[in-house]
Design a protein around this motif. Structure first.
Motif, PDB file in Angstrom:
ATOM      1  N   ALA A  60      -8.850   0.739   0.392  1.00 31.02           N
ATOM      2  CA  ALA A  60      -8.953  -0.372  -0.550  1.00 31.02           C
ATOM      3  C   ALA A  60      -8.168  -0.123  -1.825  1.00 31.02           C
ATOM      4  O   ALA A  60      -7.982  -1.034  -2.633  1.00 31.02           O
ATOM      5  N   GLY A  61      -7.692   1.097  -2.020  1.00 34.26           N
ATOM      6  CA  GLY A  61      -6.911   1.419  -3.208  1.00 34.26           C
ATOM      7  C   GLY A  61      -7.645   2.341  -4.154  1.00 34.26           C
ATOM      8  O   GLY A  61      -8.840   2.164  -4.421  1.00 34.26           O
TER       9      GLY A  61
ATOM     10  N   ARG B 146       0.846  -1.193   0.000  1.00 32.40           N
ATOM     11  CA  ARG B 146       0.000   0.000   0.000  1.00 32.40           C
ATOM     12  C   ARG B 146       0.880   1.241   0.000  1.00 32.40           C
ATOM     13  O   ARG B 146       1.741   1.401   0.871  1.00 32.40           O
ATOM     14  N   ILE B 147       0.629   2.135  -0.956  1.00 32.00           N
ATOM     15  CA  ILE B 147       1.474   3.304  -1.168  1.00 32.00           C
ATOM     16  C   ILE B 147       0.681   4.578  -0.916  1.00 32.00           C
ATOM     17  O   ILE B 147      -0.444   4.725  -1.413  1.00 32.00           O
ATOM     18  N   ALA B 148       1.264   5.524  -0.173  1.00 36.15           N
ATOM     19  CA  ALA B 148       0.703   6.873  -0.023  1.00 36.15           C
ATOM     20  C   ALA B 148       1.675   7.850  -0.662  1.00 36.15           C
ATOM     21  O   ALA B 148       2.890   7.785  -0.410  1.00 36.15           O
TER      22      ALA B 148
ATOM     23  N   VAL C 252      -2.103   2.063  -4.608  1.00 33.63           N
ATOM     24  CA  VAL C 252      -2.001   3.446  -4.146  1.00 33.63           C
ATOM     25  C   VAL C 252      -3.236   3.760  -3.312  1.00 33.63           C
ATOM     26  O   VAL C 252      -4.368   3.740  -3.818  1.00 33.63           O
ATOM     27  N   VAL C 253      -3.045   4.056  -2.019  1.00 35.79           N
ATOM     28  CA  VAL C 253      -4.178   4.274  -1.119  1.00 35.79           C
ATOM     29  C   VAL C 253      -4.416   5.747  -0.803  1.00 35.79           C
ATOM     30  O   VAL C 253      -5.478   6.100  -0.278  1.00 35.79           O
ATOM     31  N   ALA C 254      -3.455   6.619  -1.114  1.00 30.95           N
ATOM     32  CA  ALA C 254      -3.646   8.046  -0.834  1.00 30.95           C
ATOM     33  C   ALA C 254      -2.780   8.875  -1.770  1.00 30.95           C
ATOM     34  O   ALA C 254      -1.650   8.489  -2.093  1.00 30.95           O
TER      35      ALA C 254
END
Length: 381
Positions: free
Chosen positions: A213-214, A175-177, A199-201
């Protein structure tokens, strides 16, 4: 006001040139930090808030960045104190280029940074009557279109992939912000999605979006193309969160790819990512790096992670006077090879020295610069 002499240490700066032009109101500065490994090369930025100290800090980053990827140019940076949206932008830029005609391009070659575009690089070439005065010009003028190609963001994702693999946390499914969805952030998001990450944010100057959730990266890229920074209020997916909150959302990898000094001792304890990959220049303070290290959070330094732009710039520098464009596939292949290898080298060195990656990476870069200085007689042999 900063006393420029107080900025001088064992590495540089070698030259600080402050220029002005009464009729246009232009004020600007060029800092050539260290040229032991080659002529000064670094971006030129335009902002109402440019200062000598800021440009000197960024010039030093360029010194380490060139040495870190083992390319033979020196650290330098320039800045113009002006609003890039001003109707007088071209006149101000031309005045700035003229004022530095003694240094450009013999000692410094202008490039693109915050507030300047490919056409602005072309303006510099035109004003000085020299194709070698600037790089980053449009492709139709033979330039390497950094932003369109997304070379820096691509390199950030490649370096992150190598770092994650080294740490035993594969990028696929991570998960990438991403703070900042400009030229660097959006290209990084595209490559992260291609590599199987979620990418979550993301954030822009207008706010931030979060979806555990992406987020749909292709839809985000299309929204950015249509709405610019307003994508955060126009995109139907995700929950709006306050600017800055994207730094502390639950994620595996955090990519600060906007401004400098955004992670400090106040918010470092709240970072949930286990890997921070510096897409922007100087986004973490030294104190924050210490706090994150104590918490077991790895920080991949800016001069390693975002060096894709300097690799592309090296190709552009090499072809400034050529009638042929540099090949795009070779640029991307070299960025991937160099940044992946360098990320692993720096993390291995940090583990061996029991130090932060910033300290380990900078030590390796310093050794290369010091060797060049010694060979040229700039320091005792």
């Amino acid at each position: 006001m900063t006393d420029a002499l107080l900025l001088v240490d064992d590495w540089g700066p070698e030259k600080i040139v402050v220029v002005s032009h009464r009729r246009t109101g232009m004020k600007g500065v060029l800092v050539i930090d260290n040229t032991a490994r080659g002529i000064g090369k670094g971006g030129t930025r335009m902002s109402p808030h440019v200062s000598v100290e800021e440009i000197a800090r960024l010039a030093r980053v360029m010194t380490w960045k060139w040495a870190s990827v083992d390319l033979f140019y020196g650290g330098a940076k320039a800045g113009v104190v002006a609003d890039p949206s001003s109707p007088d932008k071209e006149a101000i830029l031309r005045a700035f280029a003229r004022a530095l005609s003694n240094e450009v391009p013999r000692e410094y070659v202008m490039g693109l940074d915050m507030g300047l575009t490919e056409d602005d690089a072309a303006i510099v070439q035109d004003e000085l009557g020299d194709r070698g005065a600037a790089v980053g010009t449009p492709e139709h003028l033979g330039g390497v279109a950094y932003d369109r190609l997304g070379v820096t963001g691509y390199g950030v994702a490649e370096a992150a992939d190598a770092a994650a693999d080294f740490l035993g946390r594969p990028l696929a499914g991570a998960r990438i912000a991403i703070q900042g969805f400009g030229a660097v952030g959006n290209a990084a998001a595209r490559r992260f999605a291609e590599l199987g990450a979620t990418v979550v944010a993301v954030s822009t100057a207008k706010g931030a979006l979060h979806d555990p959730a992406g987020l749909d990266v292709p839809a985000l890229l299309a929204a950015r193309e249509e709405h610019g920074d307003d994508l955060v209020s126009r995109h139907p997916q995700g929950t709006a969160i306050p600017s800055g909150r994207e730094l502390t959302v639950d994620c595996d990898i955090l990519v600060p790819a906007a401004l400098q000094d955004v992670i400090d001792e106040d918010n470092a304890p709240d970072i949930k990512a286990r890997l921070v990959v510096e897409g922007a220049n100087l986004p973490t303070s030294p104190r924050a790096q210490e706090i994150l290290a104590r918490r077991g959070v790895t920080v991949l330094p800016d001069f390693v992670a975002n060096a894709g732009g300097v690799v592309a710039a090296a190709f552009a520098m090499d072809s400034r006077y050529s009638g042929f464009r540099p090949g795009t596939p070779a640029i991307f292949e070299t960025i991937s090879d160099r940044l992946r290898a360098n990320a692993v080298t720096v993390l291995e060195e940090a583990r061996r020295r029991d130090s932060t990656p910033h300290t380990a990476g900078r030590t390796l870069a310093e050794e290369r610069v010091r060797t060049a200085m010694r060979s040229k007689g700039r320091i005792p042999r």
